[in-house]
Design a protein around this motif. Structure first.
Motif, PDB file in Angstrom:
ATOM      1  N   ASN A 162     -12.583 -13.912   1.434  1.00  0.00           N
ATOM      2  CA  ASN A 162     -13.398 -14.185   2.418  1.00  0.00           C
ATOM      3  C   ASN A 162     -14.985 -14.366   1.997  1.00  0.00           C
ATOM      4  O   ASN A 162     -15.366 -15.000   0.994  1.00  0.00           O
ATOM      5  CB  ASN A 162     -13.196 -13.276   3.897  1.00  0.00           C
ATOM      6  CG  ASN A 162     -11.605 -13.517   4.021  1.00  0.00           C
ATOM      7  OD1 ASN A 162     -11.232 -14.649   4.048  1.00  0.00           O
ATOM      8  ND2 ASN A 162     -10.977 -12.403   4.627  1.00  0.00           N
ATOM      9  N   LYS A 163     -15.722 -13.407   2.549  1.00  0.00           N
ATOM     10  CA  LYS A 163     -17.178 -13.239   1.910  1.00  0.00           C
ATOM     11  C   LYS A 163     -17.586 -11.966   1.209  1.00  0.00           C
ATOM     12  O   LYS A 163     -18.483 -11.823   0.839  1.00  0.00           O
ATOM     13  CB  LYS A 163     -18.005 -13.079   3.572  1.00  0.00           C
ATOM     14  CG  LYS A 163     -17.959 -14.030   4.405  1.00  0.00           C
ATOM     15  CD  LYS A 163     -19.107 -14.336   5.197  1.00  0.00           C
ATOM     16  CE  LYS A 163     -19.014 -12.684   6.299  1.00  0.00           C
ATOM     17  NZ  LYS A 163     -20.035 -12.497   7.283  1.00  0.00           N
ATOM     18  N   GLN A 164     -16.282 -11.315   1.132  1.00  0.00           N
ATOM     19  CA  GLN A 164     -16.563 -10.220   0.206  1.00  0.00           C
ATOM     20  C   GLN A 164     -16.380 -10.344  -1.221  1.00  0.00           C
ATOM     21  O   GLN A 164     -15.501 -10.856  -1.747  1.00  0.00           O
ATOM     22  CB  GLN A 164     -15.524  -8.824   0.519  1.00  0.00           C
ATOM     23  CG  GLN A 164     -15.827  -7.491  -0.346  1.00  0.00           C
ATOM     24  CD  GLN A 164     -14.662  -6.602   0.313  1.00  0.00           C
ATOM     25  OE1 GLN A 164     -13.838  -6.911   1.106  1.00  0.00           O
ATOM     26  NE2 GLN A 164     -14.969  -5.298  -0.428  1.00  0.00           N
ATOM     27  N   PHE A 165     -17.538  -9.900  -1.828  1.00  0.00           N
ATOM     28  CA  PHE A 165     -17.516 -10.362  -3.438  1.00  0.00           C
ATOM     29  C   PHE A 165     -16.874  -8.870  -4.071  1.00  0.00           C
ATOM     30  O   PHE A 165     -17.282  -7.984  -4.133  1.00  0.00           O
ATOM     31  CB  PHE A 165     -19.105 -10.394  -3.896  1.00  0.00           C
ATOM     32  CG  PHE A 165     -19.319 -10.685  -5.339  1.00  0.00           C
ATOM     33  CD1 PHE A 165     -18.250 -11.141  -6.189  1.00  0.00           C
ATOM     34  CD2 PHE A 165     -20.564 -10.653  -5.829  1.00  0.00           C
ATOM     35  CE1 PHE A 165     -18.438 -11.422  -7.380  1.00  0.00           C
ATOM     36  CE2 PHE A 165     -20.812 -10.902  -6.968  1.00  0.00           C
ATOM     37  CZ  PHE A 165     -19.875 -11.409  -7.933  1.00  0.00           C
ATOM     38  N   ILE A 166     -15.533  -9.242  -5.120  1.00  0.00           N
ATOM     39  CA  ILE A 166     -14.835  -8.425  -5.209  1.00  0.00           C
ATOM     40  C   ILE A 166     -15.070  -8.175  -6.857  1.00  0.00           C
ATOM     41  O   ILE A 166     -14.808  -7.164  -7.435  1.00  0.00           O
ATOM     42  CB  ILE A 166     -13.426  -8.497  -4.854  1.00  0.00           C
ATOM     43  CG1 ILE A 166     -12.898  -9.878  -5.320  1.00  0.00           C
ATOM     44  CG2 ILE A 166     -13.111  -8.555  -3.389  1.00  0.00           C
ATOM     45  CD1 ILE A 166     -11.235  -9.976  -5.290  1.00  0.00           C
ATOM     46  N   ALA A 167     -15.161  -9.341  -7.664  1.00  0.00           N
ATOM     47  CA  ALA A 167     -15.091  -9.349  -9.104  1.00  0.00           C
ATOM     48  C   ALA A 167     -15.869 -10.407  -9.549  1.00  0.00           C
ATOM     49  O   ALA A 167     -15.946 -11.502  -8.845  1.00  0.00           O
ATOM     50  CB  ALA A 167     -13.999  -9.193  -9.729  1.00  0.00           C
ATOM     51  N   ALA A 211       4.420 -13.272   2.603  1.00  0.00           N
ATOM     52  CA  ALA A 211       3.352 -13.417   1.362  1.00  0.00           C
ATOM     53  C   ALA A 211       1.926 -13.962   1.829  1.00  0.00           C
ATOM     54  O   ALA A 211       1.066 -13.398   1.180  1.00  0.00           O
ATOM     55  CB  ALA A 211       4.202 -14.437   0.572  1.00  0.00           C
ATOM     56  N   GLU A 212       1.698 -14.778   2.802  1.00  0.00           N
ATOM     57  CA  GLU A 212       0.364 -15.325   3.033  1.00  0.00           C
ATOM     58  C   GLU A 212      -0.199 -14.032   3.556  1.00  0.00           C
ATOM     59  O   GLU A 212      -1.414 -13.877   3.379  1.00  0.00           O
ATOM     60  CB  GLU A 212       0.615 -16.283   3.996  1.00  0.00           C
ATOM     61  CG  GLU A 212      -0.726 -17.042   4.336  1.00  0.00           C
ATOM     62  CD  GLU A 212      -0.624 -18.412   5.320  1.00  0.00           C
ATOM     63  OE1 GLU A 212      -1.663 -18.625   5.601  1.00  0.00           O
ATOM     64  OE2 GLU A 212       0.249 -18.636   5.422  1.00  0.00           O
ATOM     65  N   PRO A 247      -3.861 -11.671  -1.250  1.00  0.00           N
ATOM     66  CA  PRO A 247      -5.281 -12.050  -0.905  1.00  0.00           C
ATOM     67  C   PRO A 247      -5.603 -13.477  -1.191  1.00  0.00           C
ATOM     68  O   PRO A 247      -4.946 -14.204  -2.083  1.00  0.00           O
ATOM     69  CB  PRO A 247      -6.139 -11.054  -1.929  1.00  0.00           C
ATOM     70  CG  PRO A 247      -5.048 -10.845  -2.900  1.00  0.00           C
ATOM     71  CD  PRO A 247      -3.790 -10.895  -2.298  1.00  0.00           C
ATOM     72  N   GLN A 248      -6.369 -13.976  -0.227  1.00  0.00           N
ATOM     73  CA  GLN A 248      -6.521 -15.506  -0.630  1.00  0.00           C
ATOM     74  C   GLN A 248      -7.995 -15.572  -1.365  1.00  0.00           C
ATOM     75  O   GLN A 248      -9.140 -15.271  -0.607  1.00  0.00           O
ATOM     76  CB  GLN A 248      -6.959 -16.318   0.822  1.00  0.00           C
ATOM     77  CG  GLN A 248      -5.545 -16.261   1.605  1.00  0.00           C
ATOM     78  CD  GLN A 248      -4.499 -17.041   0.985  1.00  0.00           C
ATOM     79  OE1 GLN A 248      -4.744 -18.203   0.523  1.00  0.00           O
ATOM     80  NE2 GLN A 248      -3.387 -16.421   1.008  1.00  0.00           N
TER      81      GLN A 248
END
Length: 309
Positions: A125-130, A103-104, A108-109
């Motif tokens: 992580n560093k990616q801006f998704i929303a 599951a981990e 997504p964290q």
């Protein structure tokens, strides 16, 4: 098979572990009633077969042999049950640990950055998704919004519901299908520098990439706009939404490039009058550096005139 047949009067027990799929065989079990029908000689044989360790108090008494065998069997059954329970508990713990690891690895964290109470940015992580924004209009039953690339894609009654929506749909690849790709190296999001309440600038390192300004002449609530090279590319109701739009577009490589200042300053220096420069660039789009260059250009004819006099 012949070896699998049970002698009359015997009860063969087998325990099955559902987690491992293994069958655990135990010794032959005799009930107390079955032992009563045996002779003393047969009881002695059973006693030896099961390797009974309980002492027979009176070897001439049939009940003494029965009690010894029964007591030994009861202790062995409890030992086997305890062993199976321990094995099942171990197997269950290993299974739970495996499920948690999977599951981990799959889920997504999410990291949420609160810009203010009404605006939150969501990262993997560093990616801006929303980003999650709030609709200030009155009588709205679902005021919280999920926005991607400046567009609303979901509404909810709480910000927590919006966050769950982002997690679920990012995991199955439907949050932003056209842009949800694994980047080899995710660039850092731009830094927002506040010039004044009505003016902000977006930088990557020391490089200016966009400006955010307030439009006084707009009467449709979309007062804030993103400007690049003097052109408006986006407009929304708050500066925070414009900032998030710039960050996401920059990481995706879709933000138009800003013209470098050096060519522009060379054009400024080639002009001799303020009016000529104002025909080239709108006054409201000037940076402090451009203002200084413009003022120095405007002052040069006056200085030259004084020198002539």
């Amino acid at each position: 098979m012949k070896g699998d047949r049970s002698e009359p009067g015997k009860l063969v027990r087998s325990l099955f572990s559902p987690l491992t799929g293994n069958t655990i065989m135990t010794q032959t079990i005799y009930s107390y009633q079955q032992l009563q029908y045996k002779s003393i000689a047969r009881l002695k044989q059973i006693y030896n077969d099961i390797i009974c360790t309980v002492e027979v108090l009176d070897k001439r008494c049939k009940d003494a042999w029965i009690n010894a065998i029964a007591e030994y069997q009861a202790s062995k059954v409890q030992t086997v049950v305890d062993a199976v329970s321990d094995e099942q508990a171990t197997d269950q713990a290993e299974l739970d640990h495996y499920i948690a690891d999977q599951a981990e690895a799959i889920a997504p964290q999410l990291t949420t950055v609160e810009i203010n109470f009404y605006h939150h940015e969501v990262y993997i992580n560093k990616q801006f998704i929303a980003y999650i924004a709030y609709d200030i209009d009155e009588f709205v039953m679902q005021p919280w919004l999920v926005m991607v690339n400046g567009k609303e894609i979901f509404r909810g009654t709480t910000s927590a519901k919006c966050l769950r929506y982002i997690q679920w749909h990012y995991q199955d690849g439907t949050l932003n299908p056209s842009n949800q790709v694994e980047l080899a190296e995710v660039p850092e999001v731009p830094t927002i520098l506040k010039i004044s309440f009505y003016e902000q600038e977006a930088f990557v390192g020391e490089q200016l990439i966009a400006r955010i300004s307030y439009d006084y002449g707009n009467y449709e609530n979309l007062y804030w706009r993103v400007m690049i090279n003097g052109n408006e590319i986006f407009r929304d109701i708050s500066p925070a939404r414009c900032h998030s739009y710039i960050k996401q577009q920059y990481q995706l490589g879709k933000l138009p490039l800003l013209e470098q200042l050096e060519p522009l300053l060379s054009k400024i220096n080639s002009l001799t009058t303020t009016d000529a420069y104002l025909r080239y660039q709108l006054l409201e789009h000037l940076t402090p550096r451009e203002w200084r260059s413009l003022l120095s250009c405007s002052a040069q004819p006056q200085v030259q005139e004084l020198v002539t006099v």
